[in-house]
Structures are given as structure tokens and as C-alpha cells.
Design a protein around this motif. Structure first.
Motif, mmCIF file in Angstrom:
data_model
loop_
_atom_site.group_PDB
_atom_site.id
_atom_site.type_symbol
_atom_site.label_atom_id
_atom_site.label_comp_id
_atom_site.label_asym_id
_atom_site.label_seq_id
_atom_site.Cartn_x
_atom_site.Cartn_y
_atom_site.Cartn_z
ATOM 1 N N LYS A 1 0.881 -1.167 0.000
ATOM 2 C CA LYS A 1 0.000 0.000 0.000
ATOM 3 C C LYS A 1 0.915 1.212 0.000
ATOM 4 C CE LYS A 1 -3.684 2.349 2.383
ATOM 5 N NZ LYS A 1 -3.772 3.038 3.648
ATOM 6 N N ILE A 2 0.762 2.071 -1.006
ATOM 7 C CA ILE A 2 1.668 3.201 -1.164
ATOM 8 C C ILE A 2 0.860 4.459 -1.471
ATOM 9 C CG2 ILE A 2 3.570 4.147 -2.533
ATOM 10 C CD1 ILE A 2 4.407 1.161 -2.995
ATOM 11 N N ASP A 3 1.098 5.501 -0.671
ATOM 12 C CA ASP A 3 0.508 6.822 -0.876
ATOM 13 C C ASP A 3 1.639 7.816 -1.012
ATOM 14 O OD1 ASP A 3 -2.350 6.825 -0.854
ATOM 15 O OD2 ASP A 3 -2.281 6.244 1.254
ATOM 16 N N SER A 4 1.634 8.600 -2.091
ATOM 17 C CA SER A 4 2.663 9.616 -2.289
ATOM 18 C C SER A 4 2.031 10.870 -2.859
ATOM 19 C CB SER A 4 3.757 9.106 -3.222
ATOM 20 O OG SER A 4 4.767 10.072 -3.382
ATOM 21 N N TRP A 5 2.510 12.023 -2.419
ATOM 22 C CA TRP A 5 1.964 13.291 -2.881
ATOM 23 C C TRP A 5 2.537 13.681 -4.239
ATOM 24 C CZ3 TRP A 5 -2.087 16.122 -2.081
ATOM 25 C CH2 TRP A 5 -2.112 17.436 -2.517
ATOM 26 N N ALA A 6 3.880 13.673 -4.351
ATOM 27 C CA ALA A 6 4.482 14.132 -5.602
ATOM 28 C C ALA A 6 5.812 13.445 -5.834
ATOM 29 C CB ALA A 6 4.679 15.642 -5.576
ATOM 30 N N GLY A 7 6.072 13.104 -7.098
ATOM 31 C CA GLY A 7 7.313 12.439 -7.476
ATOM 32 C C GLY A 7 7.003 11.245 -8.353
ATOM 33 N N ASP A 8 8.018 10.623 -8.861
ATOM 34 C CA ASP A 8 7.837 9.423 -9.672
ATOM 35 C C ASP A 8 7.914 8.189 -8.782
ATOM 36 O OD1 ASP A 8 7.617 10.985 -11.945
ATOM 37 O OD2 ASP A 8 9.750 10.821 -12.435
#
Length: 193
Positions: free
Chosen positions: A125-132
Motif C-alpha cells: 500500500k503506497i501513498d505519495s503526494w508528488a514524485g515518480d
């Protein structure tokens, strides 16, 4: 004492008074059993998260500006078969490597930065705001459900025959495997390999 000798002594005393900070942090290295759940609360930075055959968690980092090294921290709290990894640091120029047992379930929250996940078998489970974000998912038949979304950016999931670009891109997939894969990215490119 002659003037050149005094200058050498003065420089040596100054160097001793202001030690040079290393750009590499002291690694966190703790035993952790395979098959556990690892939650990661990650500050902005670039991350390489890799599954290894060792039954341990190892967090190391390198900073581009050594003078800011004292502001970077990495911790791993272990309780049985669960672990929480937390990082804090500067807004840019920090590179973390996190090694975990290859068979682990992972739950990652990343504020911003590039993230690469590889060699890990388990639920993700992965949540990220900004980036590749790039994730080696292994074989699709390992998963029972897959959900991935990107608000602004490209979504490439070749193992699931999905290629989308633009705004508000997502897909869902179901299978017979034991694991789940849920990825949310606000802005950036998401690649499932």
C-alpha cells in the motif's frame, strides 16, 4: 616560531574546532522476521526500498549538503512481526536506501520524492503526494486485488496491460493471489513493472 608554521597550527586548530560533517548517516540496522508488516512514514526525499534475503531492516542515507546532515533522522521501531520506519530531514537533496526482508507486507506514506520499490513479495500500500513512483510487482497472479491511481501524470502497468496518461488516471484489477496492491499518487509518473 615562524609565520608559516603559525599559519599551519592555526588552520589545524580551526579544523579541529569545526569538524567536517559526513554526508552519510549512521545506518539503522535491526533484525526483523520475514513475513511481517512494515509501515513507513517517510519525509521528502528519494527512496530505494529493496527486498533482501537477510531477515533485518536496514535504513541508510546520503545527503547532498553535508552541513545539513544533523537535521536528518531515521528510526525503526520493531514489535514482534510489525515495524514502523520513520524518517525526517531536509526538503531536498536526501537519498535513502531501505532494505527489508524480501517477503514483507509494506505500507508507505511519502510526502514527496522519487520512490523505487523492488524485490518485495507481499501486499503493498503506497501513498505519495508528488514524485515518480516505480514498483516491481512481480507476477500479476500473486495479487487478489490491484488499485492504482494518478491525479496528474502517466500510469504504466505493463504486467496488467494498462497504459494511461494525463489527468485522473486509474485502474482496478482482480485475481486469485494472496496479496493486494494499492497505490495512490497525486502528481508524477507511476510505473508498475
Amino acid at each position: 616560531m615562524k609565520a608559516p608554521a603559525l599559519a599551519v597550527v592555526a588552520v589545524a586548530l580551526l579544523a579541529a574546532s569545526f569538524p567536517v560533517q559526513s554526508p552519510d548517516g549512521v545506518p539503522v540496522d535491526k533484525p526483523f522476521p520475514a513475513g511481517g508488516k512494515i509501515t513507513m512514514k517517510l519525509a521528502a526525499g528519494d527512496y530505494d526500498i529493496t527486498g533482501r534475503s537477510d531477515q533485518k531492516i536496514r535504513v541508510a542515507w546520503h545527503i547532498d549538503r553535508p552541513e545539513e546532515a544533523s537535521r536528518v533522522k531515521a528510526e525503526a521501531e520493531i514489535k514482534g512481526t510489525t515495524a514502523v520506519i520513520a524518517t525526517t530531514g531536509v526538503k531536498s537533496g536526501i537519498h535513502f536506501t531501505i532494505d527489508v526482508p524480501a517477503r514483507s507486507d509494506i505500507d508507505i506514506e511519502l510526502s514527496a520524492g522519487d520512490l523505487r520499490v523492488r524485490g518485495i513479495e507481499g501486499s503493498k500500500k503506497i501513498d505519495s503526494w508528488a514524485g515518480d513512483v516505480s514498483i516491481d510487482v512481480g507476477k500479476p497472479e500473486q495479487y487478489r486485488d490491484v488499485e492504482a491511481s494518478v491525479r496528474a501524470g502517466d500510469l504504466s502497468a505493463r504486467p496488467f496491460n494498462v497504459m494511461k496518461g494525463g489527468l485522473l488516471r486509474s485502474f482496478s484489477w482482480t485475481g486469485q493471489g494472496p496479496y493486494s496492491l494499492h497505490v495512490k499518487l497525486f502528481a508524477g509518473d507511476l510505473t508498475l513493472r
